[in-house]
Write a protein that holds these residues in place. Structure first.
Motif, PDB file in Angstrom:
ATOM      1  N   UNK A 191       0.831  -1.213   0.000  1.00 21.73           N
ATOM      2  CA  UNK A 191       0.000   0.000   0.000  1.00 21.73           C
ATOM      3  C   UNK A 191       0.859   1.253   0.000  1.00 21.73           C
ATOM      4  N   UNK A 192       1.910   1.200   0.807  1.00 24.91           N
ATOM      5  CA  UNK A 192       2.802   2.360   0.914  1.00 24.91           C
ATOM      6  C   UNK A 192       3.504   2.628  -0.413  1.00 24.91           C
ATOM      7  N   UNK A 193       3.917   1.558  -1.097  1.00 23.84           N
ATOM      8  CA  UNK A 193       4.613   1.721  -2.365  1.00 23.84           C
ATOM      9  C   UNK A 193       3.678   2.218  -3.473  1.00 23.84           C
ATOM     10  N   UNK A 194       2.385   1.948  -3.326  1.00 23.53           N
ATOM     11  CA  UNK A 194       1.432   2.356  -4.365  1.00 23.53           C
ATOM     12  C   UNK A 194       1.087   3.848  -4.303  1.00 23.53           C
ATOM     13  N   UNK A 195       1.499   4.502  -3.230  1.00 27.10           N
ATOM     14  CA  UNK A 195       1.256   5.942  -3.105  1.00 27.10           C
ATOM     15  C   UNK A 195       2.060   6.714  -4.154  1.00 27.10           C
ATOM     16  N   UNK A 196       1.487   7.781  -4.656  1.00 25.53           N
ATOM     17  CA  UNK A 196       2.202   8.591  -5.642  1.00 25.53           C
ATOM     18  C   UNK A 196       1.945  10.071  -5.416  1.00 25.53           C
ATOM     19  N   UNK A 197       2.795  10.888  -5.968  1.00 25.30           N
ATOM     20  CA  UNK A 197       2.684  12.343  -5.844  1.00 25.30           C
ATOM     21  C   UNK A 197       2.003  12.927  -7.085  1.00 25.30           C
ATOM     22  N   UNK A 198       1.628  14.186  -6.979  1.00 24.25           N
ATOM     23  CA  UNK A 198       1.068  14.896  -8.128  1.00 24.25           C
ATOM     24  C   UNK A 198       2.105  14.945  -9.249  1.00 24.25           C
ATOM     25  N   UNK A 199       3.357  15.080  -8.872  1.00 26.50           N
ATOM     26  CA  UNK A 199       4.436  15.132  -9.865  1.00 26.50           C
ATOM     27  C   UNK A 199       4.489  13.851 -10.684  1.00 26.50           C
TER      28      UNK A 199
END
Length: 303
Positions: free
Chosen positions: A204-212
């Motif tokens: 789950x943590x790795x699937x997080x992404x930024x707007x960039x």
């Protein structure tokens, strides 16, 4: 005659410095009354000559305050922008529009500040437009009204609606495509790390992404004819969150991360075009959960 002319020029030169010093003492602004009270010995024709010279040289600008005219020292670090060859009333209107910046100013506010009658103001605005000194821009906040701004300014996105509008028409299909592609990227990341050997929490943590990250993905796709910045993509990501298909996680440092989620229930169809795109969202207290019937602005869009 020559002697009188020379004497008059000497008087004007001497009076110019006095008037400048008086204006500085009065925080940069003064009126005819101020000059008459401070320099009772100054001849009216000399006072007029002084004012005209200072206006012509760009050292002062003419403003209208209520029923009377006032003179204001110009900022020496700022290039004078008063239109050449314009009469005093045009200069007053021009300076009022200049204050509006790239968000513009309504004609009603110009009339109140200039204290001009409507027919006269319309004539002045038309003259300034013909000289390409100002322009009228239609605002998405009120389709039947225009705001005025200096000709060389690019309108603020609160006026034009930003990338989501073309000639005041809301590009709903374009927004839908971006919404789908942003969601697709979030889902691709979730799928990529779903089988992570380190366990579901790390996945789950790795699937997080930024707007960039999302901005780069959309840019690489090349699906947009207009130049989108990260703020634009953040707006679209918020629509995905409002649809219940993603979650927004605020970090300790204030940064925001996004991740796809599987909604427990199908979307209730609250808003086809969520409030993140609405130009008047700052005036809304419904936090994005509205229906076309409860939001007057949204109903105008959908109709």
């Amino acid at each position: 005659m020559a002697s009188n002319s020379t004497t008059s020029e000497v008087e004007v030169n001497s009076a110019v410095q006095k008037v400048l010093e008086l204006a500085q003492q009065k925080a940069g602004t003064l009126s005819d009354t101020d000059m008459m009270e401070s320099f009772p010995e100054m001849k009216p024709e000399v006072r007029v000559a002084v004012v005209n010279r200072l206006l012509r040289q760009g050292l002062m600008e003419l403003l209208k305050k209520g029923e009377k005219l006032i003179y204001k020292l110009t900022d020496p670090t700022k290039k004078a922008t008063a239109p050449k060859g314009a009469d005093n009333e045009e200069k007053v209107v021009y300076s009022i529009i200049e204050e509006g910046g790239n968000k513009g100013i309504w004609i009603r506010d110009i009339r109140v500040k200039s204290n001009l009658i409507m027919t006269q103001l319309n004539k002045i605005l038309k003259s300034l437009e013909n000289k390409k000194l100002i322009k009228a821009v239609k605002s998405v906040n009120a389709s039947k009204k225009k705001v005025y701004m200096l000709y060389n300014l690019d309108p603020d996105r609160s006026v034009t609606g930003g990338a989501w509008y073309q000639d005041q028409d809301f590009e709903s299909e374009f927004v839908d495509v971006l919404n789908q592609q942003c969601l697709r990227y979030l889902q691709m990341r979730s799928e990529k790390f779903s089988q992570d050997k380190d366990g579901p929490l790390l996945a789950k943590e790795k699937s997080l992404c930024t707007v960039k990250d999302v901005h780069k993905f959309i840019s690489d796709l090349g699906i947009s004819k207009v130049n989108l910045d990260e703020e634009d993509l953040e707006t679209i990501l918020k629509t995905v969150v409002y649809d219940g298909k993603a979650e927004q996680i605020v970090q300790m440092d204030g940064s925001v991360l996004y991740r796809a989620v599987v909604p427990a229930l199908p979307p209730p169809g609250l808003v086809q075009m969520p409030c993140g795109i609405c130009p008047v969202i700052s005036n809304c207290s419904t936090c994005g959960l509205v229906t076309p019937k409860t939001c007057q602005y949204m109903s105008e869009w959908l109709n």
